[in-house]
Design a protein around this motif. Structure first.
Motif, PDB file in Angstrom:
ATOM      1  N   ARG A 197       0.184   7.329  -7.280  1.00  0.00           N
ATOM      2  CA  ARG A 197      -0.257   6.125  -6.572  1.00  0.00           C
ATOM      3  C   ARG A 197      -1.551   5.575  -7.143  1.00  0.00           C
ATOM      4  O   ARG A 197      -2.447   6.332  -7.470  1.00  0.00           O
ATOM      5  N   ASP A 227      -4.255   2.978  -5.512  1.00  0.00           N
ATOM      6  CA  ASP A 227      -4.571   2.151  -4.337  1.00  0.00           C
ATOM      7  C   ASP A 227      -6.074   1.935  -4.250  1.00  0.00           C
ATOM      8  O   ASP A 227      -6.820   2.306  -5.164  1.00  0.00           O
ATOM      9  N   TYR A 277       3.406   3.689  -6.578  1.00  0.00           N
ATOM     10  CA  TYR A 277       2.775   2.685  -5.708  1.00  0.00           C
ATOM     11  C   TYR A 277       1.589   2.074  -6.424  1.00  0.00           C
ATOM     12  O   TYR A 277       0.813   2.786  -7.069  1.00  0.00           O
ATOM     13  N   ILE A 278       1.453   0.752  -6.306  1.00  0.00           N
ATOM     14  CA  ILE A 278       0.234   0.101  -6.791  1.00  0.00           C
ATOM     15  C   ILE A 278      -0.072  -1.073  -5.869  1.00  0.00           C
ATOM     16  O   ILE A 278       0.835  -1.790  -5.457  1.00  0.00           O
ATOM     17  N   SER A 279      -1.357  -1.229  -5.507  1.00  0.00           N
ATOM     18  CA  SER A 279      -1.751  -2.360  -4.662  1.00  0.00           C
ATOM     19  C   SER A 279      -2.584  -3.314  -5.508  1.00  0.00           C
ATOM     20  O   SER A 279      -2.801  -3.081  -6.710  1.00  0.00           O
ATOM     21  N   SER A 280      -3.112  -4.375  -4.881  1.00  0.00           N
ATOM     22  CA  SER A 280      -3.849  -5.373  -5.653  1.00  0.00           C
ATOM     23  C   SER A 280      -5.093  -4.769  -6.311  1.00  0.00           C
ATOM     24  O   SER A 280      -5.542  -5.263  -7.338  1.00  0.00           O
TER      25      SER A 280
END
Lengths: 140, 108
Positions: free
Chosen positions: B19, B21, B51-54
């Motif tokens: 991930r 994040d 998973y990757i967020s902004s």
């Protein structure tokens, strides 16, 4: 199947792990597809980080509430905080998505992603609190 | 989040696992900038990225800009469908080349 989860947690980035574990539970119990798991995690992280960093200026001594309601046709998520009024439907500038790499500004994508990944977003300010309701309809 | 790095010819291949994040984006940025040297081509294999967020997208944009300034090539490969969708919404697919697999980038 109708499943509900409510969380109350401190405005601290370390609490993001709790949100993840609740989504993991729902993934198992409701057999969520991987796309939905990713999108819900992403949307909650973007919004909660926004509230903590900008709404509370990083102050960890506030409380944020999240309610998740999984029904036959849709998922409804409500996020409630007592930070200054912030309506992500109006108060967020559109990011620049067309400039060349050299000129592309860094950041500003979080709320934009939320808009695109959810089917419906509603905002209301009630008794000094922000209520953001997000709806994601189930794919048939 | 883990990054495994290997070099083939003049190309750096970094495989990202797990991930990225808000909690570890800074660590991700430091690990990537530490791994990238004078390579003329850098490929990030995102096949095992769950998973990757902004906050992670922000790091990739910084890396892409830094490599462009140095005149090095940068490409991504093996994105899962939901992650690819987020790159497309963000308009990143227009500024960073994205390939289906590592083999495709290596042959290009």
């Amino acid at each position: 199947m109708n499943l509900k989860r409510s969380l109350r947690f401190a405005s601290d980035l370390r609490e993001l792990e709790r949100i993840q574990s609740v989504i993991k539970e729902l993934e198992k119990e409701a057999d969520w597809p991987p796309d939905l798991v990713y999108q819900v995690n992403l949307v909650l992280e973007e919004l909660v980080v926004n509230v903590i960093n900008y709404g509370y200026g990083g102050d960890p001594n506030h409380e944020i509430e999240i309610d998740l309601n999984w029904e036959a046709d849709k998922l409804t998520v409500e996020i409630v905080d007592d930070a200054p009024a912030f309506n992500p439907l109006k108060d967020n500038p559109e990011p620049d998505l067309t400039s060349k790499l050299e000129n592309r500004p860094i950041g500003g994508l979080g709320i934009y992603l939320v808009h695109h990944l959810m089917d419906e977003i509603k905002y209301r300010r009630e008794q000094g609190r922000n209520h953001l309701t997000l709806i994601k309809r189930r794919e048939k | 989040m883990d990054i495994d790095v290997e070099r083939k010819n003049e190309t750096l291949i970094a495989k990202v696992t797990g991930r990225v994040d808000s909690a570890n984006a800074r660590e991700f940025e430091q690990a990537l900038s530490g791994a990238i040297g004078d390579d003329s081509k850098v490929i990030l294999d995102l096949g095992a990225l769950s998973y990757i967020s902004s906050s992670g997208l922000r790091v990739l944009l910084l890396v892409a800009k830094a490599l462009r300034n140095k005149g090095a090539e940068f490409a991504l490969c093996s994105l899962s469908d939901p992650i690819r969708e987020v790159f497309e919404i963000s308009g990143f697919d227009k500024i960073i080349p994205i390939y289906g697999s590592l083999m495709e980038v290596m042959e290009d």
